[in-house]
Structures are given as C-alpha cells and as structure tokens.
Design a protein around this motif. Structure first.
Motif, PDB file in Angstrom:
ATOM      1  N   VAL A   1      -9.375 -19.368  -5.977  1.00  0.00           N
ATOM      2  CA  VAL A   1      -9.852 -17.981  -5.990  1.00  0.00           C
ATOM      3  C   VAL A   1      -8.699 -17.021  -5.712  1.00  0.00           C
ATOM      4  O   VAL A   1      -8.414 -16.125  -6.498  1.00  0.00           O
ATOM      5  CB  VAL A   1     -10.964 -17.776  -4.942  1.00  0.00           C
ATOM      6  CG1 VAL A   1     -11.342 -16.298  -4.850  1.00  0.00           C
ATOM      7  CG2 VAL A   1     -12.176 -18.606  -5.312  1.00  0.00           C
ATOM      8  N   TYR A   2      -8.020 -17.208  -4.598  1.00  0.00           N
ATOM      9  CA  TYR A   2      -6.967 -16.275  -4.198  1.00  0.00           C
ATOM     10  C   TYR A   2      -5.608 -16.621  -4.790  1.00  0.00           C
ATOM     11  O   TYR A   2      -4.717 -15.767  -4.798  1.00  0.00           O
ATOM     12  CB  TYR A   2      -6.846 -16.242  -2.677  1.00  0.00           C
ATOM     13  CG  TYR A   2      -8.038 -15.620  -1.993  1.00  0.00           C
ATOM     14  CD1 TYR A   2      -8.979 -16.419  -1.360  1.00  0.00           C
ATOM     15  CD2 TYR A   2      -8.219 -14.247  -1.995  1.00  0.00           C
ATOM     16  CE1 TYR A   2     -10.066 -15.864  -0.735  1.00  0.00           C
ATOM     17  CE2 TYR A   2      -9.312 -13.676  -1.374  1.00  0.00           C
ATOM     18  CZ  TYR A   2     -10.236 -14.479  -0.742  1.00  0.00           C
ATOM     19  OH  TYR A   2     -11.319 -13.927  -0.133  1.00  0.00           O
TER      20      TYR A   2
ATOM     21  N   TYR B   1       5.877  -8.541   8.197  1.00  0.00           N
ATOM     22  CA  TYR B   1       4.753  -7.867   8.824  1.00  0.00           C
ATOM     23  C   TYR B   1       3.462  -8.180   8.076  1.00  0.00           C
ATOM     24  O   TYR B   1       3.484  -8.591   6.911  1.00  0.00           O
ATOM     25  CB  TYR B   1       4.971  -6.344   8.903  1.00  0.00           C
ATOM     26  CG  TYR B   1       5.066  -5.615   7.581  1.00  0.00           C
ATOM     27  CD1 TYR B   1       6.287  -5.515   6.905  1.00  0.00           C
ATOM     28  CD2 TYR B   1       3.953  -5.010   7.011  1.00  0.00           C
ATOM     29  CE1 TYR B   1       6.386  -4.833   5.706  1.00  0.00           C
ATOM     30  CE2 TYR B   1       4.045  -4.327   5.812  1.00  0.00           C
ATOM     31  CZ  TYR B   1       5.269  -4.238   5.163  1.00  0.00           C
ATOM     32  OH  TYR B   1       5.365  -3.561   3.964  1.00  0.00           O
TER      33      TYR B   1
ATOM     34  N   THR C   1      -9.152 -16.830   8.790  1.00  0.00           N
ATOM     35  CA  THR C   1     -10.462 -17.175   9.320  1.00  0.00           C
ATOM     36  C   THR C   1     -11.493 -16.106   8.994  1.00  0.00           C
ATOM     37  O   THR C   1     -12.657 -16.398   8.730  1.00  0.00           O
ATOM     38  CB  THR C   1     -10.384 -17.355  10.844  1.00  0.00           C
ATOM     39  OG1 THR C   1      -9.336 -18.258  11.160  1.00  0.00           O
ATOM     40  CG2 THR C   1     -11.693 -17.891  11.388  1.00  0.00           C
ATOM     41  N   TYR C   2     -11.079 -14.862   9.014  1.00  0.00           N
ATOM     42  CA  TYR C   2     -11.991 -13.736   8.808  1.00  0.00           C
ATOM     43  C   TYR C   2     -11.654 -12.984   7.531  1.00  0.00           C
ATOM     44  O   TYR C   2     -11.681 -11.763   7.495  1.00  0.00           O
ATOM     45  CB  TYR C   2     -11.929 -12.788   9.996  1.00  0.00           C
ATOM     46  CG  TYR C   2     -12.464 -13.373  11.273  1.00  0.00           C
ATOM     47  CD1 TYR C   2     -11.622 -14.055  12.148  1.00  0.00           C
ATOM     48  CD2 TYR C   2     -13.794 -13.250  11.598  1.00  0.00           C
ATOM     49  CE1 TYR C   2     -12.107 -14.596  13.303  1.00  0.00           C
ATOM     50  CE2 TYR C   2     -14.289 -13.788  12.771  1.00  0.00           C
ATOM     51  CZ  TYR C   2     -13.452 -14.457  13.624  1.00  0.00           C
ATOM     52  OH  TYR C   2     -13.941 -14.993  14.781  1.00  0.00           O
ATOM     53  N   GLY C   3     -11.333 -13.676   6.492  1.00  0.00           N
ATOM     54  CA  GLY C   3     -10.997 -13.010   5.240  1.00  0.00           C
ATOM     55  C   GLY C   3      -9.515 -13.102   4.963  1.00  0.00           C
ATOM     56  O   GLY C   3      -8.755 -13.762   5.675  1.00  0.00           O
TER      57      GLY C   3
ATOM     58  N   ARG D   1      -2.336  -6.648   6.226  1.00  0.00           N
ATOM     59  CA  ARG D   1      -3.739  -6.737   6.594  1.00  0.00           C
ATOM     60  C   ARG D   1      -3.979  -8.070   7.283  1.00  0.00           C
ATOM     61  O   ARG D   1      -3.536  -9.112   6.797  1.00  0.00           O
ATOM     62  CB  ARG D   1      -4.646  -6.625   5.375  1.00  0.00           C
ATOM     63  CG  ARG D   1      -6.119  -6.759   5.718  1.00  0.00           C
ATOM     64  CD  ARG D   1      -7.032  -6.605   4.512  1.00  0.00           C
ATOM     65  NE  ARG D   1      -8.417  -6.859   4.876  1.00  0.00           N
ATOM     66  CZ  ARG D   1      -9.232  -5.963   5.419  1.00  0.00           C
ATOM     67  NH1 ARG D   1      -8.809  -4.746   5.616  1.00  0.00           N
ATOM     68  NH2 ARG D   1     -10.482  -6.280   5.733  1.00  0.00           N
ATOM     69  N   ILE D   2      -4.654  -8.028   8.421  1.00  0.00           N
ATOM     70  CA  ILE D   2      -5.108  -9.239   9.077  1.00  0.00           C
ATOM     71  C   ILE D   2      -6.386  -8.914   9.806  1.00  0.00           C
ATOM     72  O   ILE D   2      -6.444  -7.950  10.570  1.00  0.00           O
ATOM     73  CB  ILE D   2      -4.029  -9.821  10.032  1.00  0.00           C
ATOM     74  CG1 ILE D   2      -4.578 -11.041  10.782  1.00  0.00           C
ATOM     75  CG2 ILE D   2      -3.486  -8.775  10.988  1.00  0.00           C
ATOM     76  CD1 ILE D   2      -3.508 -11.823  11.534  1.00  0.00           C
ATOM     77  N   ALA D   3      -7.419  -9.699   9.547  1.00  0.00           N
ATOM     78  CA  ALA D   3      -8.746  -9.401  10.099  1.00  0.00           C
ATOM     79  C   ALA D   3      -9.084 -10.370  11.216  1.00  0.00           C
ATOM     80  O   ALA D   3     -10.196 -10.869  11.275  1.00  0.00           O
ATOM     81  CB  ALA D   3      -9.788  -9.461   8.984  1.00  0.00           C
ATOM     82  N   SER D   4      -8.154 -10.643  12.078  1.00  0.00           N
ATOM     83  CA  SER D   4      -8.388 -11.575  13.172  1.00  0.00           C
ATOM     84  C   SER D   4      -8.766 -10.814  14.437  1.00  0.00           C
ATOM     85  O   SER D   4      -8.260  -9.713  14.669  1.00  0.00           O
ATOM     86  CB  SER D   4      -7.119 -12.392  13.427  1.00  0.00           C
ATOM     87  OG  SER D   4      -7.212 -13.090  14.654  1.00  0.00           O
ATOM     88  N   PRO D   5      -9.629 -11.381  15.279  1.00  0.00           N
ATOM     89  CA  PRO D   5      -9.910 -10.737  16.575  1.00  0.00           C
ATOM     90  C   PRO D   5      -8.655 -10.638  17.443  1.00  0.00           C
ATOM     91  O   PRO D   5      -8.621  -9.828  18.368  1.00  0.00           O
ATOM     92  CB  PRO D   5     -10.943 -11.672  17.216  1.00  0.00           C
ATOM     93  CG  PRO D   5     -11.507 -12.462  16.102  1.00  0.00           C
ATOM     94  CD  PRO D   5     -10.433 -12.588  15.072  1.00  0.00           C
TER      95      PRO D   5
ATOM     96  N   ASN E   1       0.823  -1.209   0.000  1.00  0.00           N
ATOM     97  CA  ASN E   1       0.000   0.000   0.000  1.00  0.00           C
ATOM     98  C   ASN E   1       0.861   1.264   0.000  1.00  0.00           C
ATOM     99  O   ASN E   1       0.466   2.282  -0.563  1.00  0.00           O
ATOM    100  CB  ASN E   1      -0.913   0.014   1.235  1.00  0.00           C
ATOM    101  CG  ASN E   1      -1.958  -1.085   1.195  1.00  0.00           C
ATOM    102  OD1 ASN E   1      -2.299  -1.584   0.124  1.00  0.00           O
ATOM    103  ND2 ASN E   1      -2.461  -1.465   2.354  1.00  0.00           N
ATOM    104  N   ASP E   2       1.987   1.212   0.638  1.00  0.00           N
ATOM    105  CA  ASP E   2       2.852   2.383   0.767  1.00  0.00           C
ATOM    106  C   ASP E   2       4.299   1.940   0.584  1.00  0.00           C
ATOM    107  O   ASP E   2       5.079   1.931   1.551  1.00  0.00           O
ATOM    108  CB  ASP E   2       2.640   3.034   2.141  1.00  0.00           C
ATOM    109  CG  ASP E   2       3.219   4.436   2.214  1.00  0.00           C
ATOM    110  OD1 ASP E   2       2.975   5.124   3.226  1.00  0.00           O
ATOM    111  OD2 ASP E   2       3.925   4.837   1.268  1.00  0.00           O
TER     112      ASP E   2
ATOM    113  N   LYS F   1      -5.583 -16.914   2.764  1.00  0.00           N
ATOM    114  CA  LYS F   1      -6.908 -16.998   3.351  1.00  0.00           C
ATOM    115  C   LYS F   1      -6.800 -17.199   4.854  1.00  0.00           C
ATOM    116  O   LYS F   1      -6.084 -18.067   5.339  1.00  0.00           O
ATOM    117  CB  LYS F   1      -7.658 -18.162   2.712  1.00  0.00           C
ATOM    118  CG  LYS F   1      -9.098 -18.293   3.167  1.00  0.00           C
ATOM    119  CD  LYS F   1      -9.871 -19.230   2.240  1.00  0.00           C
ATOM    120  CE  LYS F   1      -9.287 -20.617   2.244  1.00  0.00           C
ATOM    121  NZ  LYS F   1     -10.117 -21.551   1.440  1.00  0.00           N
TER     122      LYS F   1
END
Lengths: 363, 235
Positions: B77-78, B128, B108-110, B131-135, B31-32, B106
């Motif tokens: 898909v990915y 690093y 658990t949450y995307g 992006r990670i969408a984990s709780p 992204n940067d 892939k």
C-alpha cells in the motif's frame, strides 16, 4: 437535497449576468494550459528539464438524505466524476524555476437534466514562478489565501472546510504571491471572485491575505483577511458555466485557523467573522481525525460546524455534526463514509445525510 | 453542438492524461521545502526537484533488490512500485551541496514521514519527522534523538556492530527514546534504511551497494583490508 442558498444579505447587488458577458473562456485557456504542461519535452542536460508525475482519479459516490432522497452528489463536497492531475517542475542548472499543476474532472451533475449533467471541473490550474528560495508568483485557479483551505487537501474528501460556505467556493481564478515574512509564511491573492468558472461581472473580485506559522510547528496557527465582491454560482463547475442568480455579495472577513497534532489525533479548527453586505456573519469549525491504533489504513473523523447569519437581527444559529470514516483499501483505492445531521435547522425539516464514496487515484 | 464540444474536451483531457507517465500520487514531499532547505543548508540558493518511482526505472530487478537490501518486504500500500519519491537536490548557484528526501513509513498510529538531508556523498546532515502520530512523538522529535543520525551513512545501517554480530551498527549505537513505542523506533530505523537505500539506487549510482558487496566478497576471500573505490562522485 440540501438548499445551500442563503437569505440575501443587505448590500447584495443583484441581477442575472448577461449571457454575452465579456471575459476569457476556458475553451481558449485550456489548450494553452495543457500545451504548457504536456508538450515541453524532458531535455536532460539541456538548459531546461522537466520532472513530472501524473495520476488518474475517479470518485464514485452514493448519497441519501432526508428529506431529499438518493443522489450522486454530496453538495459542497463530492459528486461522481473521473479526472486527472499532472504536476510538473521545470528546472535549469540553477534549480527549479516553474511549477505547473493541473487538476481537473469530468463530473455528472445529478441536479441537472441529463442533457446538461456532464460538466468540466477545473479544480486546480496553477503556474508557480519561483523567485529564489521562499518566494513565488502564482497564476491560475487556486485556493484564496483564507482559512484552512490553502493548508488542507480537501480535493477528494467528504468533509470540507468553511471555504465553500463562507466564500461560496474553494478555489478562484487570479494571481498570487507567496513568501516568508520573518517567522511567518505569507500568502496574498487577487482573484476574480467567480469560483470555478472564469467570469467577472458587476466588478467582482476577491482579495485575500494569510499569515501562518511554519508548517513544521505544532500547533500551526494562521490569521487571514478577506475582502471581495463575490459572485454566487449555483453549481461548482467550470464549463458549462454556472448561473449566478444573486449577483455579487460584498464580503469582508477576519479568520483564524489552526492545526494541532496530538499523537494519533489531528485537530483542525477555523473561525471567521465579518460582513456579507451589512449583515454580520460568524462561522466556526472543529474537526478531529483519529488514526486508529494498530490499523494504519483507518482514519475516523468527527466535525462540528456552526454558523450565525445576520447577527444583529438575532436569527438562530445553524450547525452540522458529521462523522466520517476512511479506509485505505489498497495503494490506489479508498473507501469513505459519512453521516451528518443538522443540529439547529433555521427553517424547514432537519436534514440528515449519509454517503459512501469509492475513490481511486493512480494509473 | 454543446454535447459534441463536451465530448471533445473530455476526450482531449483523457488523451492528455494518458500521454504522460501515469502513476500514483507522490509519496512523501516536503510540506515547506523552501523554508526547510534554507534552514538545513543556509548557503543554498535554490533546489531541483525530481520525481522518481521504482516502476519508472529500466531495471526489472530493482524492486526485489530494494527488498533484499532492506531485509524486508515492501508494503504493497505505502511502498508500491509506482509510488514516486521526491528528491530535492540542493544547489548553491550551480553546485550541488546536498539532497533532501523523504519516505513514508508505517507506524503504530498511521504513517510517519521521515525526512533526511544528506551531503553529496550520502552522509546524513539532518533528520526530522515531518509527521509522526505517536503518543510519544515529543520523545522521537526531540533533537537529542534525531541528532544521533547526523554523520551516519547507509553503511551504518548495513554493517554489523563489532560488539554485536548480526546486529546493524545503528541499532547498537542509538537508543530507543520512548518508553512504550518500540515499534515506532524500529519503524524509524527501517524507514531511514529504506530512505538511504533508495537514495543510493536513484541518486548515488549504487555506490554503497557496491562497497558493501565488495566488503563481503573480500571477507569471504580474506582480503578485507583492501580499500575499494566507492565510485561516489558527489553530484
């Protein structure tokens, strides 16, 4: 169909554009852009080499609104179209020095008569000249440096940011600069103020500036400034050129936007305040995207947006509540759905809409 | 006249689009990149970007070989064969001092986006999550976890642990930082293994592949002590 025109604010300079208004025309620019993108041969080991990636896209949309009825367009968002995108990086032995990006569509504008419905939309046409790490000069058609739009990809999505509503368009023609100012990322842009078409009249222009915390931060926060005399196109298209029924609107805005990732939920928000002519304007948007647990192909979204026009006259606010779902069918296909409703219509009947989109990107 | 002109423009655009090598949108880009590369490689002056897809390589067996090395099927898909991967070759003037490359994995949450920085020989210098969408994202993104991968190579993901036969060395040396997100931990290891395999295939001339293959051949013939030329040139 929803009427997106606003009550003319005080300070609008009106008058239709003269059909023979001077200026560059896309028919002169497009061949140059395409030549730059496509005719530079990859020359491994030579002074300059090209690495590129291209894709085709198609958007098939059906929308229904009360009281408007069926349509092949979601105003301010998507319409039936086919298109492509090309991204190319030119590099030397000392690294990348030029990035070219062209994103264009041919769309069917259902609001026009059939013999005038086919339109060319240039969404993104950018040349980025790198000036070492952290600095670049930009020219072409790109997002003004204001609000969420520069940091969010809404090219194919049903939900949109406030840019179309508050500025009048999502991208504009001009020049820009990007750099790093201490801990912040800085973006500056000076553009024509005409949107997707290349037009300039009545001294139109758009100047924007945005300072943001780094993208890796969570949350990411940005503050933006906008000043411009902006044309108001009736349709989002490059060619044939749209009509500009209301002349220019003098706009000034202060904006703030933020993005926060909370586990599976991405929160997006932006707000702006300023003037259209002498009218005080305010707007805000809040959106949540939820990646469904156990199914990484499904994202559910909700958005609330509100707007206050001419604050000094105590006019009622308007708002829209939207729910959207996105399902990635395969590596190339997405299926998206949207339902929204006016929350506080300022006049006439409350409008409700629903839309379904099948979107393809790939070879 | 207008209709003919529109058809000409439309036709020209379509010809132009097909004239290039068409494929899916790019998989995982930084992204940067300017800020990230400058942070990881303070001496960097610029970088060079390459977009490489499995399908673009003149190697019909590449997709199957990647799956075999990964020990798992690639997601259609990915991880489709036409997904281009972005490789950032970091330069100090004209000298290659490292690479930065990312993959989608892939979770658990995307999807997660796993970014690795390596030296010219493929040794990890930084890792690093973009992006990670984990709780439990804080536990995964904590430097206490990600720094454990510094200094590792693809060999650590493919050689067996001495005290745990059949288990890759990396799984026996790095602990799951989460309480209830074992799937995301295992997905991270899979994504990093994939990232390093693709780096080896696209940028390092399969030097690690040859080394592992030769070691296994030597083990089979009883010549495990012989040191092989890895062929890693560093650039």
């Amino acid at each position: 169909m929803r009427d997106d025109t606003q009550t003319l604010p005080r300070g609008t300079r009106t008058g239709r554009l003269h059909p023979a208004v001077a200026g560059l025309r896309l028919t002169r620019i497009a061949p140059l852009l395409l030549s730059a993108l496509l005719t530079v041969p990859p020359t491994q080991g030579a002074a300059a080499r090209v690495s590129s990636v291209s894709s085709l896209e198609a958007s098939f949309l059906a929308a229904y609104s009360e009281p408007g009825g069926w349509s092949g367009e979601l105003p301010g968002s998507q319409r039936n179209s086919i298109g492509f995108e090309t991204l190319a990086r030119l590099s030397s032995e000392r690294g990348d020095f030029l990035t070219l990006n062209l994103q264009a569509r041919v769309s069917w504008d259902t609001a026009r008569p059939a013999d005038d419905a086919l339109a060319l939309e240039v969404h993104r046409a950018v040349a980025d000249l790198r000036m070492g790490l952290g600095r670049r000069l930009r020219a072409g058609h790109f997002s003004p440096e204001f609000g969420l739009e520069p940091a969010t990809d809404t090219h194919a999505t049903l939900l949109q940011t406030l840019a179309g509503q508050e500025i009048g368009f999502k991208k504009d023609w001009g020049i820009g600069y990007g750099g790093v100012a201490g801990p912040f990322d800085l973006g500056l842009a000076l553009q024509l103020g005409s949107g997707m078409a290349i037009e300039r009249a009545h001294g139109s222009f758009l100047a924007t500036a945005r300072a943001s915390t780094p993208d890796r931060g969570n949350p990411r926060v940005a503050i933006s400034l906008l000043r411009g005399d902006v044309l108001t196109p009736d349709r989002a298209r490059t060619w044939p050129a749209p009509d500009y029924a209301y002349g220019v609107v003098e706009k000034t805005r202060l904006g703030i936007d933020a993005e926060y990732l909370a586990g599976p939920v991405t929160l997006l928000g932006e707000a702006s305040w300023g003037l259209d002519g002498d009218s005080q304007m305010a707007a805000a948007l809040l959106q949540a995207d939820w990646s469904v647990h156990g199914n990484d192909r499904v994202v559910l979204s909700g958005q609330l947006r509100g707007r206050a026009v001419d604050l000094g006259r105590d006019l009622p606010c308007s708002g829209v509540a939207s729910l959207s779902a996105s399902y990635r069918v395969s590596s190339h296909w997405w299926l998206r759905m949207l339902a929204d409703s006016d929350l506080a219509p300022t006049g006439g009947a409350r409008e409700r809409r629903c839309a379904v989109q099948a979107y393809f990107v790939g070879s | 006249m207008k209709g003919a002109a529109v058809r000409c423009v439309v036709g020209g655009l379509l010809v132009a689009a097909f004239a290039t090598s068409a494929g899916a949108a790019v998989g995982c880009t930084l992204n940067d990149p300017d800020r990230d590369i400058r942070r990881i490689f303070p001496g960097a002056t610029n970088y060079r970007t390459d977009f490489i897809a499995i399908a673009d390589r003149a190697d019909d067996g590449l997709y199957a070989r990647v799956e075999r090395r990964l020990g798992d099927e690639l997601d259609d898909v990915y991880e489709a064969p036409d997904v281009p991967y972005a490789y950032y070759t970091v330069l100090q003037d004209e000298e290659v001092i490292g690479r930065v490359h990312g993959v989608n994995q892939k979770g658990t949450y995307g999807g997660m986006q796993l970014i690795l920085a390596t030296d010219p020989d493929g040794v990890v210098v930084d890792f690093y999550y973009q992006r990670i969408a984990s709780p439990e994202a804080d536990e995964f993104t904590d430097e206490a976890f990600t720094s454990q991968f510094v200094g590792l190579t693809l060999l650590d993901f493919q050689r067996e642990a001495e005290n745990a036969p059949g288990v890759p060395r990396v799984e026996s040396s790095i602990d799951d930082p989460s309480d209830e997100s074992r799937e995301d931990f295992e997905a991270t290891l899979r994504g990093l293994r994939k990232n390093l395999i693709l780096l080896d295939e696209f940028m390092l001339g399969n030097s690690y592949y040859r080394e592992i293959r030769n070691e296994r051949r030597d083990e089979g013939s009883g010549n495990a002590h012989e040191k092989r030329d890895t062929g890693r040139t560093g650039g």
